[in-house]
Design a protein around this motif. Sequence first.
Motif, PDB file in Angstrom:
ATOM      1  N   LEU A 177       0.853  -1.177   0.000  1.00  0.00           N
ATOM      2  CA  LEU A 177       0.000   0.000   0.000  1.00  0.00           C
ATOM      3  C   LEU A 177       0.898   1.239   0.000  1.00  0.00           C
ATOM      4  N   ALA A 178       0.646   2.165  -0.902  1.00  0.00           N
ATOM      5  CA  ALA A 178       1.484   3.353  -1.038  1.00  0.00           C
ATOM      6  C   ALA A 178       1.301   4.283   0.158  1.00  0.00           C
ATOM      7  N   PRO A 179       2.372   4.983   0.569  1.00  0.00           N
ATOM      8  CA  PRO A 179       2.219   5.937   1.692  1.00  0.00           C
ATOM      9  C   PRO A 179       1.203   7.026   1.392  1.00  0.00           C
ATOM     10  N   GLN A 180       1.029   7.389   0.095  1.00  0.00           N
ATOM     11  CA  GLN A 180       0.037   8.412  -0.232  1.00  0.00           C
ATOM     12  C   GLN A 180      -1.372   7.954   0.101  1.00  0.00           C
ATOM     13  N   ALA A 181      -1.595   6.622   0.078  1.00  0.00           N
ATOM     14  CA  ALA A 181      -2.932   6.111   0.382  1.00  0.00           C
ATOM     15  C   ALA A 181      -3.332   6.378   1.822  1.00  0.00           C
ATOM     16  N   VAL A 182      -2.332   6.510   2.710  1.00  0.00           N
ATOM     17  CA  VAL A 182      -2.641   6.769   4.125  1.00  0.00           C
ATOM     18  C   VAL A 182      -3.322   8.124   4.273  1.00  0.00           C
TER      19      VAL A 182
END
Length: 404
Positions: free
Chosen positions: A154-159
């Motif tokens: 999961l990409a950090p931007q998704a957080v």
Amino acid sequence: MYSSATTPSPTATRTALRPPTAAAGRPGPKQVPPSSRPVAPHGTDGRSTDARVPSGRAALGLRGPEAAPPVGGRLPLARQADGRVLRPPHRPGQVGGPERIDPSALQTPAVRAALASVARICPAFTPRQVLREGSRHILVAGTIGRAPVVAKCLAPQAVRSGHFEQLVADFHHEVAVYRAFVRHRPPVRLPRLVAADHDRCVLVMERVPGRPAARERHPVNAPTPGEVRALLTAVRTLNLWRPPTDVFQPRMDYPMEIARYHSVGQLTDRDAGDLRGLLHGLGHTPLQLCHGDALLSNMLLAPSGPVLVDWEQAGWYLPGYDLAVLWSVLSGDTAARRQISQLAQSGGTLARDAFLVNLVLVLMREIRLYDVPGAGEEQRIMIRRLYDDAALARRAVRAAVGTR
């Protein structure tokens, strides 16, 4: 071509083969300084038997001795900034040359954070290439030993995304699907699960050699007729598979989806009523196991046949959901759409009605995704095509309600 620094001219060769008495009175061969490289011995064909590359090749733009691999040897191993070796994976049946290594792509903060999470469950994972670095997921190809694998995180931007909870739920569902496939092998080809971390949203899978059936969600150029037939066969084989009912869960609330698109104006009152009428007649129809996101970009064309990837939406649907997704994205292939329609109607009236309900809802979703402000000319053409397809699906639904 061989350099004159190591290969003497024909005249010099004939002079060297004369007896000492015949060469008397002529100047001898030029003396080589002790510090220079000695002339390599020559075989019967006049070529040098020294495996080293002569210095004259550098003047021709060829690689020098420090870059050329020894005969029967291997190329030097590339290393990352932290000293780890990037070993090329061994992939039998791979088409084309080796992939290019981009160490800089492996050093971005997002990728480094993803690799740290992968290292917790697979310490032997050696990254090789960043396949995707998007706002939702990061895909890194690499090896574990000599086995090629793909790590999905999961990409950090998704957080920081507003859909973070849904993305995490979809990732957890995909991990559960892969684990279920370990116990209940489906009749279609898919990547083998290697490792997974449910809490950190990390998934490591086998990397299957092959190319995507399409790069875009709505491809301009459709696959060949033979490839389309193979993809449809794989999808139908999955749909007809009956695993235990408690392994997978239903993935779509059809009444809620109809109400949602009706509330935003994408479905008229008559459209919503027609769909509810068909849905009422499908109340006792058995659900079907579907991939749930059967886009051409989620299907690999491998030497052994189609391979299905990205199982985030897999579960139970009304019959024909995967066929509806394929129909919606194959707008430029009339023959493929005809095949899909024939498959959808081969199961009888109920299967046809289920396909039409799925098709309308899928087209509403595609319109909602692409009909946004600031669309370019190509996207506007696709939007108009989606509206035309939606009007065609509405008429088919209306005709199906009339026949019932």
